[in-house]
Design a protein around this motif. Structure first.
Motif, PDB file in Angstrom:
ATOM      1  N   SER A  86       0.735  -1.340   0.107  1.00  0.00           N
ATOM      2  CA  SER A  86      -0.102  -0.146   0.047  1.00  0.00           C
ATOM      3  C   SER A  86       0.608   1.354  -0.156  1.00  0.00           C
ATOM      4  O   SER A  86       1.857   1.187   0.662  1.00  0.00           O
ATOM      5  CB  SER A  86      -0.898  -0.093   1.374  1.00  0.00           C
ATOM      6  N   CYS A  87       0.460   2.326  -0.911  1.00  0.00           N
ATOM      7  CA  CYS A  87       1.126   3.605  -0.839  1.00  0.00           C
ATOM      8  C   CYS A  87       0.755   4.594   0.351  1.00  0.00           C
ATOM      9  O   CYS A  87       1.208   5.442   0.063  1.00  0.00           O
ATOM     10  CB  CYS A  87       0.976   4.265  -2.290  1.00  0.00           C
ATOM     11  N   GLY A  88      -0.306   4.016   1.094  1.00  0.00           N
ATOM     12  CA  GLY A  88      -0.743   4.600   2.142  1.00  0.00           C
ATOM     13  C   GLY A  88      -0.858   3.948   3.332  1.00  0.00           C
ATOM     14  O   GLY A  88      -0.022   2.955   3.641  1.00  0.00           O
ATOM     15  N   GLY A  89      -1.985   4.203   4.095  1.00  0.00           N
ATOM     16  CA  GLY A  89      -2.142   3.234   5.430  1.00  0.00           C
ATOM     17  C   GLY A  89      -2.928   1.789   4.762  1.00  0.00           C
ATOM     18  O   GLY A  89      -3.215   1.797   3.556  1.00  0.00           O
ATOM     19  N   GLY A  90      -3.223   1.235   5.944  1.00  0.00           N
ATOM     20  CA  GLY A  90      -3.834  -0.108   5.322  1.00  0.00           C
ATOM     21  C   GLY A  90      -5.504  -0.176   5.268  1.00  0.00           C
ATOM     22  O   GLY A  90      -6.049   0.226   4.100  1.00  0.00           O
ATOM     23  N   ILE A  91      -5.824  -0.169   6.564  1.00  0.00           N
ATOM     24  CA  ILE A  91      -7.326  -0.012   7.023  1.00  0.00           C
ATOM     25  C   ILE A  91      -7.540   1.139   7.753  1.00  0.00           C
ATOM     26  O   ILE A  91      -7.092   1.142   8.678  1.00  0.00           O
ATOM     27  CB  ILE A  91      -7.903  -1.406   7.494  1.00  0.00           C
ATOM     28  N   HIS A  92      -8.437   1.994   7.491  1.00  0.00           N
ATOM     29  CA  HIS A  92      -8.754   3.155   8.395  1.00  0.00           C
ATOM     30  C   HIS A  92     -10.286   3.316   8.557  1.00  0.00           C
ATOM     31  O   HIS A  92     -10.928   3.104   7.790  1.00  0.00           O
ATOM     32  CB  HIS A  92      -8.227   4.467   7.906  1.00  0.00           C
ATOM     33  N   ALA A  93     -10.740   3.549   9.875  1.00  0.00           N
ATOM     34  CA  ALA A  93     -11.994   3.724  10.221  1.00  0.00           C
ATOM     35  C   ALA A  93     -12.324   5.119  10.918  1.00  0.00           C
ATOM     36  O   ALA A  93     -11.576   5.245  12.100  1.00  0.00           O
ATOM     37  CB  ALA A  93     -12.767   2.545  10.828  1.00  0.00           C
ATOM     38  N   SER A  94     -13.268   5.906  10.418  1.00  0.00           N
ATOM     39  CA  SER A  94     -13.503   7.093  11.484  1.00  0.00           C
ATOM     40  C   SER A  94     -15.017   7.174  11.471  1.00  0.00           C
ATOM     41  O   SER A  94     -15.757   6.776  10.765  1.00  0.00           O
ATOM     42  CB  SER A  94     -12.959   8.439  10.685  1.00  0.00           C
ATOM     43  N   ALA A  95     -15.428   7.610  12.816  1.00  0.00           N
ATOM     44  CA  ALA A  95     -16.908   7.892  13.071  1.00  0.00           C
ATOM     45  C   ALA A  95     -17.598   6.482  12.838  1.00  0.00           C
ATOM     46  O   ALA A  95     -18.575   6.461  12.346  1.00  0.00           O
ATOM     47  CB  ALA A  95     -17.211   8.950  12.574  1.00  0.00           C
ATOM     48  N   SER A  96     -17.110   5.221  13.139  1.00  0.00           N
ATOM     49  CA  SER A  96     -17.742   4.020  12.571  1.00  0.00           C
ATOM     50  C   SER A  96     -17.831   3.139  13.937  1.00  0.00           C
ATOM     51  O   SER A  96     -17.349   3.479  14.892  1.00  0.00           O
ATOM     52  CB  SER A  96     -16.753   3.367  11.461  1.00  0.00           C
ATOM     53  N   HIS A  97     -18.933   2.097  13.307  1.00  0.00           N
ATOM     54  CA  HIS A  97     -19.398   1.286  14.693  1.00  0.00           C
ATOM     55  C   HIS A  97     -19.178  -0.228  14.177  1.00  0.00           C
ATOM     56  O   HIS A  97     -19.669  -0.657  13.154  1.00  0.00           O
ATOM     57  CB  HIS A  97     -20.642   1.708  15.050  1.00  0.00           C
ATOM     58  N   GLY A  98     -18.545  -1.066  15.046  1.00  0.00           N
ATOM     59  CA  GLY A  98     -18.873  -2.383  14.854  1.00  0.00           C
ATOM     60  C   GLY A  98     -18.092  -3.091  13.736  1.00  0.00           C
ATOM     61  O   GLY A  98     -18.770  -4.296  13.129  1.00  0.00           O
TER      62      GLY A  98
END
Length: 559
Positions: free
Chosen positions: A234-246
């Motif tokens: 990946s040329c950036g991060g892998g997995i990103h979550a914001s303001a998310s649930h579950g």
């Protein structure tokens, strides 16, 4: 495919119905091992998708505002541990579990030294149960045997082997131009669009950019999961979550990200049995990169995850409530600068709990914890780290009159200074990332070996990183506090490598100018250890009160 906009029919308020999805296979009937699906994003054509006001899908981006489901039956085993030590030049490796991997599949063999870049990508030539033959010759040594303590307890220290290849693949036609964006938006008071992503055994390659992770979850509710999938280069991060649930992440392999491997914000996420290998620090980012970053998330489940090689941090966490019923367990961090990192967080109920980690071969700290108010550390195993544990408790002046009995508790834990796998030549070499972080180095042991615990600090003044190194505490008001060691075992504190290097169980912090706080030990063992390995007070360390209210206290250790 220039861009893909996945749209469900609107969920009408009061009805809650959804129609439409993009699907390949199901959990019950996934794509068979012999079949293959490749989704190629033609990002180079530069076509945008902007069918709805408020949503813009960039070239190379899959925008998921409906349901996107991909299911494959291959493989049965996503990753495993190395089953025996392997020397450079070998073309065969032994793994802990039998695997069903195929010739020409790509695998990653993680580093097991202090250098994260000793991870190797290999091509499978032949698989027979636990034995894998590869086309390449190994460039580095990798460990796969346990350390056996003096009392017979075995500590599992081993590199990991992860399968990168899947028969469902998503990739762009131009590197660093793909993103999988899962989000939600409201078009009108009666129309809501909410994305759901469900992947089983899917490969995502060459996604991400300096601005976006390969997979971005934004304002996503329960229902999304990624299982036994792989995300690499990946040329950036892998997995990103914001303001998310579950969000549920289980048995995945994340390899080679230019940013955080897994970075989750929100609440109630579940991370279990994920392998995260080789995170590099972006030159433009001042935030230290982490393999798994959950310091902005609440009510997280962490079990069986491994971070094997980050240029900075393994796990960046905020801990749990001391009264929490959910216990973290079996998480591992090795080949990082800091294995476990908790910095400047205020614990709920004036007490934060950290539990369930093995940290080995981390160049600076196995666990670096700086917390407001009390902390309880439990079921931690620290092996072959320059400093096993740095613990600092900060109490603000406003709270000092109302908070009593501030303490650091280390319970049911093991600290090993020099394991049987420690290499007296290779493990004395600094990782590449040490050059760029020289001002942040853990304080050296004056005797040259490794340190179990740096003497705890209780202070009214917070550490001022990045101006100061992590262990430096500036002068402030003295704060009453105590460290308790309960059922802690110190093992293999020796004169290592046939030299004058001497491992020390507990060493004063040279950058703490306040009083030396007491340490009380209950049912604590120092196995087959000489007295000179237990404590060391450098001649220049203050042995007198620095103010009338700061009294140097000898530590009442019951050993």
């Amino acid at each position: 495919m220039s861009c893909t906009f996945l749209k469900l029919g609107p969920k009408m308020k009061g009805k809650g119905q959804r129609v439409g999805s993009l699907q390949c296979g199901t959990l019950e009937n996934p794509l068979e091992k012999e079949q293959k699906l490749v989704i190629l994003l033609r990002a180079s054509e530069g076509i945008f998708c902007d069918h709805f006001n408020g949503i813009r899908i960039d070239p190379g981006t899959i925008g998921v505002y409906g349901k996107f489901q991909l299911h494959s039956a291959y493989p049965k085993k996503s990753w495993t541990h190395l089953g025996a030590n392997i020397a450079p030049g070998n073309e065969r490796i032994i793994v802990e579990d039998a695997v069903d991997w195929k010739p020409l599949d790509k695998i990653v063999l993680s580093s097991s030294s202090y250098e994260p870049h000793e991870a190797e990508v290999l091509t499978v030539k032949e698989v027979k149960g636990h034995h894998i033959r590869v086309h390449e010759r190994l460039q580095h040594q990798h460990i796969g045997s346990p350390h056996v303590m003096e009392d017979g307890k075995r500590i599992h220290l081993a590199a990991e082997v992860g399968l990168l290849t899947r028969n469902i693949q998503i990739k762009p036609d131009t590197s660093c131009s793909g993103t999988l964006l899962v989000g939600s938006f409201t078009k009108s008071p009666r129309e809501e669009f909410s994305g759901v992503l469900q992947f089983l055994n899917v490969e995502i390659q060459n996604f991400g950019s300096p601005l976006y992770s390969s997979i971005e979850f934004t304002n996503v509710s329960s229902g999304s999961w990624i299982l036994s999938s792989t995300l690499h280069q990946s040329c950036g991060g892998g997995i990103h979550a914001s303001a998310s649930h579950g969000i549920i992440l289980n048995e995945n392999v994340v390899f080679g990200t230019a940013g955080h491997g897994i970075d989750l914000e929100g609440e109630a996420h579940s991370l279990t049995n994920n392998l995260v290998v080789l995170m590099t620090q972006s030159a433009w980012s001042t935030t230290w990169v982490a393999g798994i970053k959950v310091n902005q998330a609440k009510d997280i489940l962490l079990h069986g995850n491994i971070v094997a090689g980050s240029e900075r941090l393994g796990f960046h966490i905020q801990g749990q409530r001391c009264s929490s019923d959910v216990f973290w367990s079996d998480n591992v961090a090795h080949s990082n600068l800091h294995g476990l990192h908790l910095y400047k967080k205020s614990g709920p109920d004036n007490c934060t709990s950290v539990s369930g980690f093995l940290a080995f071969k981390n160049f600076d700290y196995g666990a670096m914890i700086q917390i407001e108010n009390s902390v309880e550390i439990e079921n931690i195993t620290l092996v072959d780290n320059s400093v096993g544990l740095l613990a600092v408790v900060y109490v603000s002046s406003a709270l000092q009159h109302s908070i009593k009995n501030v303490q650091i508790v280390l319970r049911n834990s093991v600290i090993v200074a020099t394991s049987s796998s420690f290499d007296c030549i290779l493990d004395r070499m600094e990782p590449h990332s040490a050059n760029l972080t020289s001002t942040d180095r853990a304080p050296p042991n004056p005797k040259g070996g490794r340190v179990g615990i740096l003497w705890p600090v209780f202070t009214s003044v917070q550490n001022q990183w990045p101006r100061d190194p992590w262990h430096k505490i500036r002068n402030g008001h003295s704060v009453s506090g105590i460290m308790k060691l309960q059922d802690v075992t110190f093992s293999s504190f020796v004169k290592s490598c046939y030299s004058d290097d001497l491992d020390i169980c507990i060493l004063p912090n040279p950058e703490s100018t306040g009083m030396v706080h007491p340490i009380i030990a209950e049912r604590t063992r120092m196995l087959k250890m000489r007295d000179k390995n237990k404590f060391y007070f450098p001649p220049l360390h203050p042995r007198f009160p620095s103010t009338q209210n700061e009294i140097l206290t000898d530590s009442p250790l019951d050993l």
